[in-house]
Design a protein around this motif. Structure first.
Motif, mmCIF file in Angstrom:
data_model
loop_
_atom_site.group_PDB
_atom_site.id
_atom_site.type_symbol
_atom_site.label_atom_id
_atom_site.label_comp_id
_atom_site.label_asym_id
_atom_site.label_seq_id
_atom_site.Cartn_x
_atom_site.Cartn_y
_atom_site.Cartn_z
ATOM 1 N N GLN A 179 0.835 -1.210 0.000
ATOM 2 C CA GLN A 179 0.000 0.000 0.000
ATOM 3 C C GLN A 179 0.862 1.249 0.000
ATOM 4 O O GLN A 179 0.517 2.245 -0.631
ATOM 5 N N VAL A 180 1.990 1.211 0.720
ATOM 6 C CA VAL A 180 2.900 2.360 0.724
ATOM 7 C C VAL A 180 3.365 2.633 -0.692
ATOM 8 O O VAL A 180 3.371 3.777 -1.159
ATOM 9 N N PHE A 181 3.703 1.577 -1.417
ATOM 10 C CA PHE A 181 4.173 1.746 -2.783
ATOM 11 C C PHE A 181 3.081 2.382 -3.638
ATOM 12 O O PHE A 181 3.325 3.324 -4.388
ATOM 13 N N ARG A 182 1.853 1.894 -3.484
ATOM 14 C CA ARG A 182 0.759 2.353 -4.337
ATOM 15 C C ARG A 182 0.345 3.785 -3.987
ATOM 16 O O ARG A 182 0.065 4.589 -4.859
ATOM 17 N N ARG A 183 0.293 4.110 -2.691
ATOM 18 C CA ARG A 183 -0.284 5.401 -2.295
ATOM 19 C C ARG A 183 0.755 6.497 -2.103
ATOM 20 O O ARG A 183 0.418 7.676 -2.092
ATOM 21 N N VAL A 184 2.006 6.138 -1.905
ATOM 22 C CA VAL A 184 3.023 7.181 -1.690
ATOM 23 C C VAL A 184 4.083 7.180 -2.797
ATOM 24 O O VAL A 184 4.342 8.211 -3.404
ATOM 25 N N VAL A 185 4.654 6.021 -3.095
ATOM 26 C CA VAL A 185 5.759 5.999 -4.069
ATOM 27 C C VAL A 185 5.248 6.250 -5.482
ATOM 28 O O VAL A 185 5.737 7.125 -6.190
ATOM 29 N N LEU A 186 4.223 5.490 -5.876
ATOM 30 C CA LEU A 186 3.722 5.596 -7.247
ATOM 31 C C LEU A 186 3.263 7.012 -7.603
ATOM 32 O O LEU A 186 3.632 7.528 -8.656
ATOM 33 N N PRO A 187 2.481 7.674 -6.731
ATOM 34 C CA PRO A 187 2.097 9.056 -7.078
ATOM 35 C C PRO A 187 3.296 9.975 -7.269
ATOM 36 O O PRO A 187 3.258 10.881 -8.094
ATOM 37 N N GLN A 188 4.378 9.722 -6.518
ATOM 38 C CA GLN A 188 5.553 10.579 -6.658
ATOM 39 C C GLN A 188 6.254 10.363 -7.992
ATOM 40 O O GLN A 188 7.038 11.195 -8.426
ATOM 41 N N LEU A 189 5.991 9.213 -8.623
ATOM 42 C CA LEU A 189 6.651 8.918 -9.898
ATOM 43 C C LEU A 189 5.889 9.515 -11.074
ATOM 44 O O LEU A 189 6.301 9.380 -12.222
ATOM 45 N N ARG A 190 4.767 10.174 -10.784
ATOM 46 C CA ARG A 190 3.870 10.596 -11.856
ATOM 47 C C ARG A 190 4.545 11.470 -12.912
ATOM 48 O O ARG A 190 4.425 11.203 -14.110
ATOM 49 N N LEU A 191 5.269 12.486 -12.479
ATOM 50 C CA LEU A 191 5.900 13.383 -13.461
ATOM 51 C C LEU A 191 6.911 12.625 -14.315
ATOM 52 O O LEU A 191 6.977 12.816 -15.529
ATOM 53 N N ALA A 192 7.692 11.762 -13.674
ATOM 54 C CA ALA A 192 8.692 10.997 -14.411
ATOM 55 C C ALA A 192 8.004 10.091 -15.425
ATOM 56 O O ALA A 192 8.440 9.988 -16.583
ATOM 57 N N LEU A 193 6.920 9.447 -15.011
ATOM 58 C CA LEU A 193 6.198 8.559 -15.920
ATOM 59 C C LEU A 193 5.611 9.344 -17.086
ATOM 60 O O LEU A 193 5.681 8.921 -18.238
#
Lengths: 506, 342
Positions: free
Chosen positions: A159-173
């Motif tokens: 859940q940490v990956f989905r709710r915190v890490v993944l959103p932070q990768l948005r610009l890079a993605l």
């Protein structure tokens, strides 16, 4: 604004207007043809088929690139994968292999490979590093305190990956996905080789089969619309959310997640990826080189292509950087709304497919400057328009690091404005300019579409020679040219890799 | 019965021993401040309690439940321990309200009103909920971080230097607000800090750490008056340490005869006086010194006196009756000196 800046601004304005020529061409062609003509040429099954192909290709390739990149980036940056640095470099290295060499390798390995599935496979292998690079860099810079806090707030690791890490990768993605999407629209060689029709391949078909001008131009118009849709989607997907770390001080270094018993299956991900992206092209090239033996090394011919490529690359690189200096200077020293619009127009022009730029220049030279048609001047002009953003990005960053105070100091020591600019800012920006020039030169070395359409008859670059031989199914004779292109590109991909490592202080 | 108990916790990072055999306990509702310079291991200790790191050896128990021992390690998301970090570590991609509600289930009834309540509780306008965290000041960000941690009704609250990034005035008001809030909610709290006045005013128990060792744990007054050694003494405040001989129920030292709390006769003792125990007088009786430095600092002066015996003493004196440089002064002592037990 002082005199120097005003002069720079004037030049930047002229260059930005020139950068908008291809867009203007497409618009003008549309207006000229009239609604009736546009309707007959655009609203037909062939265009619908090409649109469907493009949409399916993009929708399939981009998410696969994203998933593969996230998995690889997590493994190389956040887990205790053995040899993580090595695998990180191998994830960037496929960029050294031109896309059409990727598909040349796959067609050799599996001659039956064609259609959408093949297009997606080769596109993912050729282009996923565009997503991997920014995602890995972002993942490395994330503040682990955020993940600690999320865990303290009761979230399980997934859940940490989905709710915190993944959103932070948005610009890079978003950034990576946009690059992949633009390449899918612009690429020619890759798709011709595996017999998959896109707008770019269709346009060149039309153009070469008896110069069907209006039909090709209309297709180019639809292609430009696709390109603008991609840019708009990206702008919308980025949103306005802030992602920069809040607070002061340096972030704690990230702990590496032990893979434990999952190590072996995890290790398979980079191993298989490297096998497909690098192993297949290198093994194929090795095989053709062995089959061809000494006979394929026609040194005079290869030397000629090499010389012409170098000449075009150096002239194009130098000219592109020179053209980018005024814009970069103005956007750093006198930022403002108009400057941002000018700069954006350069980026939009740079994101147009090479075939559109080439068609625009063909159209213009044939109509108003026939003596320039199929001369080095036109082909280099196309390179400048295509690769201006690469030079602009490198230059902007390095000019920003040369403070205006130094120029003032030079002025107080008796230099005139241009002299001060040359003695201080240009000198300090030289590494950035060199990096920009190298990026542009690499782009020119691997450029196929604009070169084919615009270069003087008889011009043979590494890319066009490779293309000519592989079109004649003389794969062995094509191999040395591919090897040379890869050798040229390798140092640059190495630099991209180390640059992103250094940005994170490793 | 202690609520939190750590026993024999050690942690190494390669060759560096970050924690060495640390044991401490805390009763339910207690407020412990861990005080120490940077690199003393205090943050490592906190991270072990939070579950972000595992100790090399040792056990951690919370409310009778084993969090860590040789066989098990409860992951941090199952510990129900709240934490507020130095600069808040707010999620930059979420609004203030989403930050506060991060640990609350999405389908929870009354979630929105609960978030509002929490914002009000930490003294913020609920209207700030729609803002993004970077639009808030440092003090407000820390309050949001506290509200976020409070949302899950933590069994234990960890505060990792949460006030140190704030400026002096804001630090005091924020600290008082947080302190009152946690006290009212009855939440057991550990504060990690390198600021001694923060530790003394916040906590009912203070633990002093140095070089990975827990040097001493006790009440603020107890530790201030009766520190176990010089390190603890100077961690909690300025200290005057003098060699002394204990005889006839008095300490004999460079300042003459001084009353002590332990009257056992000894030849090689060391005594502690706090500078505020020493008053400068006219040079009439007893030992005499010369003022060699007197720095004006507003309400007080920092005075350095060299005793005729050779020792230099640093003390504060009201700036209204501060002696001039070069003046000859005598001394009077308030209360007892503390003898270090060796």
């Amino acid at each position: 604004m002082n005199g120097l800046t005003r002069m720079m601004a004037a030049v930047a304005l002229l260059i930005s207007i020139a950068a908008l020529v291809p867009l203007g061409f497409v618009g003008w062609v549309g207006l000229q043809a009239g609604w009736q003509m546009v309707a007959t040429l655009v609203l037909r099954p062939r265009v619908a088929e090409l649109l469907l192909n493009t949409a399916l290709l993009t929708v399939a390739t981009v998410p696969i690139c994203a998933v593969l990149s996230i998995a690889l980036a997590w493994l190389t940056e956040r887990s205790d994968l053995p040899g993580a640095r090595f695998w990180a470099w191998l994830a960037v290295a496929p960029l050294a292999v031109p896309a059409f060499v990727h598909s040349y390798a796959w067609v050799t390995v599996a001659p039956g490979l064609h259609g959408l599935g093949a297009a997606v496979l080769v596109s993912v292998l050729a282009y996923f590093p565009f997503v991997y690079l920014p995602v890995a860099a972002t993942l490395r810079r994330l503040d682990p305190a955020l993940e600690d806090n999320a865990a303290a707030l009761g979230l399980a690791p997934w859940q940490v990956f989905r709710r915190v890490v993944l959103p932070q990768l948005r610009l890079a993605l978003c950034g990576g996905a946009l690059l992949v999407g633009l390449h899918l629209l612009a690429e020619y060689g890759l798709f011709v080789m595996i017999r998959f029709d896109t707008f770019t391949t269709a346009i060149i078909d039309q153009f070469q089969s008896g110069y069907s001008g209006p039909a090709a131009n209309m297709l180019a118009m639809v292609l430009v619309v696709c390109c603008l849709v991609l840019l708009a989607t990206d702008a919308a997907a980025r949103g306005t959310t802030r992602y920069a770390r809040l607070g002061s001080g340096a972030a704690r270094t990230q702990p590496l997640t032990p893979l434990g018993s999952a190590l072996l299956p995890c290790l398979l991900v980079p191993v298989i990826t490297a096998g497909l992206t690098l192993g297949v092209p290198l093994a194929t090239l090795g095989r053709w080189l062995a089959i061809g033996g000494a006979g394929i090394w026609k040194l005079d011919e290869i030397g000629g292509a090499l010389g012409q490529t170098l000449m075009l690359a150096i002239a194009g690189g130098a000219l592109t950087v020179a053209a980018a200096i005024p814009m970069a200077f103005v956007s750093v020293r006198a930022p403002g709304l108009i400057q941002r619009v000018l700069e954006a127009s350069n980026y939009i022009a740079g994101s147009l497919p090479g075939v559109v730029v080439a068609l625009a220049l063909v159209f213009i030279t044939v109509r108003v400057a026939l003596p320039l048609y199929q001369t080095p001047v036109t082909v280099i002009a196309a390179y400048v328009l295509l690769f201006l953003p690469r030079a602009l990005l490198s230059l902007r960053a390095s000019i920003a690091q040369a403070p205006v105070d130094l120029e003032h100091a030079a002025a107080s020591l008796g230099r005139n404005p241009l002299g001060a600019l040359w003695a201080v800012t240009i000198r300090l920006a030289a590494p950035g300019a060199a990096a920009g020039m190298a990026l542009v030169a690499l782009g020119i070395t691997n450029e196929l579409t604009a070169t084919q359409l615009l270069a003087p008859t008889g011009t043979q670059t590494l890319a066009t020679a490779f293309w000519a031989y592989s079109n004649e199914i003389d794969y062995a004779a094509a191999a040395p040219y591919a090897v040379l292109m890869i050798l040229f590109a390798l140092p640059l991909t190495w630099q991209l890799h180390t640059q992103s490592q250094r940005a994170a202080g490793r | 019965m202690s609520f939190l108990s750590l026993s024999h916790v050690s942690k190494r990072y390669g060759a560096v021993e970050a924690l060495h055999d640390v044991s401490l306990t805390l009763p339910k509702g207690g407020r412990l401040a861990i005080l120490g310079p940077s690199g003393s291991g205090k943050t490592t200790l906190l991270r072990i309690i939070a579950g972000f790191e595992a100790p090399g050896t040792g056990t951690v128990l919370l409310d009778g439940e084993v969090l860590v021992d040789a066989n098990q390690h409860v992951p941090s998301h199952r510990r129900q321990i709240g934490i507020v970090m130095q600069d808040g570590a707010l999620f930059p991609h979420l609004s203030v309200a989403d930050n506060v509600g991060f640990g609350l289930a999405h389908g929870l009834a009354g979630r929105a009103s609960k978030i509002k309540e929490l914002l009000v509780m930490v003294g913020l306008d609920p209207a700030l909920g729609s803002r993004s965290p970077d639009a808030l000041s440092g003090g407000q960000q820390q309050r949001v971080a506290l509200a976020r941690a409070m949302a899950r009704a933590p069994r234990l609250m960890l505060l990792d230097e949460p006030f140190s990034a704030l400026d002096a005035t804001l630090r005091d008001t924020t600290r008082k607000a947080v302190s009152t809030l946690l006290q009212v909610a009855g939440i057991t709290t550990i504060l990690v800090t390198h600021d001694r006045s923060e530790a003394l005013s916040f906590a009912d128990q203070v633990a002093v750490m140095g070089h990975g060792h827990l040097l001493q744990q006790g009440t603020p007054q107890g530790l201030y008056r009766h520190p176990a050694n010089k390190l603890v003494a100077s961690a909690l405040g300025d200290a005057i340490v003098l060699p002394a001989r204990i005889a006839e129920g008095m300490a004999h030292c460079a300042l003459g005869k001084v009353a002590v709390n332990d009257k056992t006769a000894r030849l090689d003792a060391e005594i502690l006086l706090r500078p505020e125990q020493v008053k400068l007088t006219d040079p009439l009786t007893g030992p005499i010194g010369t003022v060699i430095e007197c720095d004006f600092a507003g309400p007080f002066c920092a005075v350095t006196v060299r005793l005729d015996g050779g020792y230099a003493l640093h003390m504060r004196q009201s700036s209204f009756n501060a002696p001039a440089q070069g003046a000859r002064v005598g001394f009077s002592i308030l209360g007892c000196a503390h003898i270090f037990t060796v």
